[in-house]
Design an enzyme around this catalytic site. Structure first.
Site, PDB file in Angstrom:
ATOM      1  N   ASP A 158      -4.917  -1.268   7.118  1.00 37.52           N
ATOM      2  CA  ASP A 158      -5.272  -2.806   5.711  1.00 37.52           C
ATOM      3  C   ASP A 158      -5.096  -3.613   6.970  1.00 37.52           C
ATOM      4  OD1 ASP A 158      -6.386  -4.558   4.337  1.00 37.52           O
ATOM      5  OD2 ASP A 158      -3.401  -4.721   3.242  1.00 37.52           O
ATOM      6  N   ASP A 203       3.141  -0.617  17.724  1.00 39.51           N
ATOM      7  CA  ASP A 203       1.746  -1.369  18.325  1.00 39.51           C
ATOM      8  C   ASP A 203       0.618  -0.851  18.342  1.00 39.51           C
ATOM      9  OD1 ASP A 203      -0.599  -2.423  18.935  1.00 39.51           O
ATOM     10  OD2 ASP A 203       0.268  -3.827  20.502  1.00 39.51           O
ATOM     11  N   TRP A 213       1.125  -0.852   0.192  1.00 36.08           N
ATOM     12  CA  TRP A 213      -0.008  -0.469   0.087  1.00 36.08           C
ATOM     13  C   TRP A 213       0.998   1.361  -0.369  1.00 36.08           C
ATOM     14  CZ3 TRP A 213      -5.262   0.207   3.327  1.00 36.08           C
ATOM     15  CH2 TRP A 213      -6.330  -1.366   2.339  1.00 36.08           C
ATOM     16  N   ASP A 230       3.735  -0.618  11.362  1.00 40.02           N
ATOM     17  CA  ASP A 230       3.564  -1.942  11.523  1.00 40.02           C
ATOM     18  C   ASP A 230       4.074  -2.987  12.749  1.00 40.02           C
ATOM     19  OD1 ASP A 230       2.123  -4.066   9.190  1.00 40.02           O
ATOM     20  OD2 ASP A 230       3.190  -4.768  10.755  1.00 40.02           O
ATOM     21  N   LYS A 277      -9.587  -1.541   6.215  1.00 36.73           N
ATOM     22  CA  LYS A 277     -10.107  -2.798   5.866  1.00 36.73           C
ATOM     23  C   LYS A 277     -11.446  -3.947   7.308  1.00 36.73           C
ATOM     24  CE  LYS A 277      -7.295  -6.666   5.846  1.00 36.73           C
ATOM     25  NZ  LYS A 277      -6.659  -7.492   5.355  1.00 36.73           N
TER      26      LYS A 277
HETATM   27  C1  SAM Z   1      -2.737  -6.927   5.705  1.00 39.48           C
HETATM   28  S1  SAM Z   1      -1.245  -7.120   6.347  1.00 39.48           S
HETATM   29  C2  SAM Z   1      -1.300  -5.670   5.091  1.00 39.48           C
HETATM   30  C3  SAM Z   1      -0.736  -5.434   3.835  1.00 39.48           C
HETATM   31  C4  SAM Z   1      -0.280  -4.154   3.593  1.00 39.48           C
HETATM   32  N1  SAM Z   1      -1.592  -2.998   3.155  1.00 39.48           N
HETATM   33  C5  SAM Z   1       0.783  -4.201   1.896  1.00 39.48           C
HETATM   34  O1  SAM Z   1      -0.015  -3.866   1.050  1.00 39.48           O
HETATM   35  O2  SAM Z   1       1.890  -4.305   1.817  1.00 39.48           O
HETATM   36  C6  SAM Z   1      -1.947  -6.390   7.693  1.00 39.48           C
HETATM   37  C7  SAM Z   1      -0.783  -6.003   8.902  1.00 39.48           C
HETATM   38  O3  SAM Z   1      -0.946  -5.084  10.289  1.00 39.48           O
HETATM   39  C8  SAM Z   1      -0.264  -5.011  11.574  1.00 39.48           C
HETATM   40  N2  SAM Z   1      -0.728  -5.429  12.531  1.00 39.48           N
HETATM   41  C9  SAM Z   1      -1.817  -6.171  12.985  1.00 39.48           C
HETATM   42  N3  SAM Z   1      -1.985  -5.355  14.850  1.00 39.48           N
HETATM   43  C10 SAM Z   1      -1.008  -4.750  14.490  1.00 39.48           C
HETATM   44  C11 SAM Z   1      -1.144  -4.277  15.786  1.00 39.48           C
HETATM   45  N4  SAM Z   1      -2.104  -4.095  16.601  1.00 39.48           N
HETATM   46  N5  SAM Z   1      -0.142  -2.455  15.641  1.00 39.48           N
HETATM   47  C12 SAM Z   1       0.440  -2.601  13.687  1.00 39.48           C
HETATM   48  N6  SAM Z   1       0.342  -3.597  12.768  1.00 39.48           N
HETATM   49  C13 SAM Z   1      -0.239  -4.202  13.192  1.00 39.48           C
HETATM   50  C14 SAM Z   1       0.179  -6.974  10.907  1.00 39.48           C
HETATM   51  O4  SAM Z   1       2.193  -6.624  11.284  1.00 39.48           O
HETATM   52  C15 SAM Z   1       0.200  -6.934   9.333  1.00 39.48           C
HETATM   53  O5  SAM Z   1       1.315  -6.377   8.671  1.00 39.48           O
END
Ligand code: SAM
Length: 204
Positions: free
Chosen positions: A115, A91, A55, A73, A155
């Site tokens: 996302d 986080d 993204w 992330d 999302k």
């Molecule tokens: C579907 S992936 C995102 C893909 C990204 N949009 C791309 O196109 O490359 C979802 C992401 O949410 C992150 N995530 C989940 N919980 C999170 C949190 N509490 N804080 C930061 N990131 C988080 C995960 O580590 C993961 O990398």
């Protein structure tokens, strides 16, 4: 015989590779951004849950070298070759991480995208509830960060809490559209909320 989902998944995976994108998801944001005209040159964008960075690549294409993009992330994101894409490993539920985002942005931002996805357990109701929790955090953060009139793309996994969550999003934005991108598998419960016309912090 491969299912329609497998054939389409494979097609979009190859398309993303061909475009040099880090994720198949990049094509979903591209479709949403083009259809709903989300980004403009020079805008400030915050990307929550940005790894591996597909993204971020689309956002950089859309806002250009004069914009600013901040990606957050839990996982490390390999740097992009642009000096206006800034990365934070942290986080999004930690207040100090979101303070860091705000201070980097240096003021209100134009667009927040999310996302975010939890680690999936395979139990739909649990995954849905965890994803809605993350989306609620993203929504709360966006209410602090967005300028009035700003946009959000988020999302969300469909399930029992979806309608209530949608209502809380609708209170904050002038328009909320539900978009299912072509690159999203039919079997996936994910949809994207395309939110424009942020009403301002008093709507939270
Ligand atoms: C579907 S992936 C995102 C893909 C990204 N949009 C791309 O196109 O490359 C979802 C992401 O949410 C992150 N995530 C989940 N919980 C999170 C949190 N509490 N804080 C930061 N990131 C988080 C995960 O580590 C993961 O990398």
């Amino acid at each position: 015989m491969p299912s329609k989902d497998q054939v389409l998944g494979d097609f979009y995976y190859k398309e993303a590779k061909r475009g040099g994108y880090r994720s198949r998801s990049a094509l979903k944001l591209k479709e949403i951004a083009e259809k709903h005209r989300i980004f403009k040159k020079g805008q400030v964008v915050v990307d929550l849950g940005a790894a591996p960075g597909g993204w971020l690549q689309i956002e950089r294409e859309m806002v250009g070298p004069e914009g600013i993009i901040i990606g957050v992330d839990l996982s490390q994101i390999a740097p992009l070759p642009f000096d206006n894409v800034w990365l934070i490993r942290g986080d999004i539920t930690a207040p100090e991480v979101m303070e860091q985002v705000s201070s980097l942005a240096g003021g209100k931002v134009d667009v927040v995208v999310s996302d975010l996805a939890p680690k999936f357990s395979g139990i739909h109701d649990l995954d849905h509830a965890r994803q809605i929790d993350l989306s609620s955090m993203a929504l709360a953060s966006s209410s602090h960060m967005l300028r009035t009139g700003g946009s959000m793309v988020m999302k969300v996994l469909m399930g029992s809490e979806f309608r209530q969550f949608l209502s809380s999003v609708e209170r904050r934005f002038g328009s909320v559209k539900i978009h299912k991108p072509k690159a999203s598998r039919d079997s996936s419960s994910e949809v994207y909320l395309v939110c424009t016309g942020f009403r301002g912090q008093s709507s939270s």
